[in-house]
Design an enzyme around this catalytic site. Sequence first.
Site, short mmCIF file in Angstrom:
data_model
loop_
_atom_site.label_atom_id
_atom_site.label_comp_id
_atom_site.label_asym_id
_atom_site.label_seq_id
_atom_site.Cartn_x
_atom_site.Cartn_y
_atom_site.Cartn_z
CB VAL A 245 11.83 -5.10 5.33
CG1 VAL A 245 11.74 -4.86 6.83
CG2 VAL A 245 11.54 -6.23 4.46
N GLY B 263 6.96 1.60 5.16
CA GLY B 263 5.83 2.40 5.35
C GLY B 263 5.10 2.03 3.99
CG MET B 264 6.01 0.95 0.66
SD MET B 264 7.00 0.49 -0.71
CE MET B 264 5.60 0.24 -1.81
N GLY C 187 4.43 -3.75 4.22
CA GLY C 187 4.57 -5.09 3.71
C GLY C 187 4.11 -6.24 4.77
N GLY C 188 4.65 -6.03 5.97
CA GLY C 188 4.22 -7.01 7.12
C GLY C 188 2.62 -7.03 7.05
CB SER C 189 0.07 -4.73 7.13
OG SER C 189 0.38 -4.01 8.04
CG ASP D 118 -1.59 0.28 8.17
OD1 ASP D 118 -2.40 1.12 8.55
OD2 ASP D 118 -0.38 0.52 8.07
CE LYS E 13 0.53 1.57 4.51
NZ LYS E 13 1.33 2.84 4.90
O1 C5P Z 1 -1.38 -1.48 15.23
P1 C5P Z 1 0.15 -1.65 14.70
O2 C5P Z 1 0.83 -2.89 15.68
O3 C5P Z 1 0.51 -1.50 13.43
O4 C5P Z 1 0.70 -0.37 15.30
C1 C5P Z 1 2.16 -0.10 15.66
C2 C5P Z 1 2.32 0.74 16.31
O5 C5P Z 1 2.20 2.15 15.65
C3 C5P Z 1 1.52 0.86 17.78
O6 C5P Z 1 2.12 0.17 18.69
C4 C5P Z 1 1.48 2.50 18.06
O7 C5P Z 1 2.60 3.03 18.67
C5 C5P Z 1 1.70 2.91 16.63
N1 C5P Z 1 0.28 3.54 16.24
C6 C5P Z 1 -0.52 4.47 16.74
N2 C5P Z 1 -1.61 4.82 16.15
C7 C5P Z 1 -2.06 4.06 14.93
C8 C5P Z 1 -1.47 2.94 14.61
C9 C5P Z 1 0.02 2.60 15.03
O8 C5P Z 1 0.06 5.19 17.64
N3 C5P Z 1 -3.35 4.29 14.68
#
Ligand code: C5P
Length: 290
Positions: free
Chosen positions: A97, A100-101, A103-105, A138, A11
Amino acid sequence: MREIREKALAKLNLSLDVTARREDGYHDMLMVMQTVSLCDDVRLRLRSDGVITVATDLRYLPCDERNIAWKAATAFFAATDRKNLGVDITIKKHIPVCAGMGGGSADGAAVLRGLNTAVGAPMNAMQLEELAATVGSDIPFCIRGGTALAEGRGEILTALPPLPDCHIVICKPRFSVSTPVLFAELDKNELRTHPDTPGMLDALQKGELTGVCRRLGNVFEDVLPTSRDDVDEVKRILTEHGALGCLMTGTGSAVYGIFDSTVKAFEAKARLLRRYREVFMAVPRAALSL
Ligand code: C5P
């Protein structure tokens, strides 16, 4: 057992705004997301012994419970009450990796979609997206893809008209910034500007590529550490070669440029490859039908 293959599409953020810090430690987002053709290949083979394995062609990626693909499989078997089942997951990485794209999601979403198919589709798209939100912010977008407005943590999705046809050149500079660190930087700083999300939605509605490109915006660009120089350099090269607009995606560090000419896009890619190793061409992709 039969092997299931899924494409895990990357993405890009056409816009990324952070509107509030939340009580739960997350942030409220307002993002326009776009799926692109650059993808990882994910293969799944079910097992009947409850064991989950992950293998990737990048030796430095963790293959245990820290991998999003592993978390997604665990969540799926728990949610569908199939704890006796396991899966061998093989991922061939093409998406850069820490870029910001997503990849893991994307890999996590591919595992959820593939497992759902493998066991006879017990979940509909909405249930799969709800489960995806428990694995990562994501991942719900990556389940369906296309062009969408993402709100809340990123899990509240509204489908949008597609990005008009274009070519996208993506360049991942060598540096990477951790997502939680960049969110913490945002909290320390007063944001000076916000992307024009209503204007972006209007341009998508009208199918105006130049209107979209004029409104590309990402608040994380303003809180980057010194490595911002690389982002500016990639943008300068993309613009010099005729990009209609360019932006860093997500928390970086990949930067992309949008072109209405294949020739210009190829020239920009060739020029960037003289200086950067990870440079890719992609096109927008529509939503998947589930
Ligand atoms: O949900 P995810 O594991 O992808 O998020 C990784 C980290 O990014 C979270 O632990 C948080 O620090 C930050 N985050 C956030 N607000 C969001 C998405 C992610 O603060 N809406």
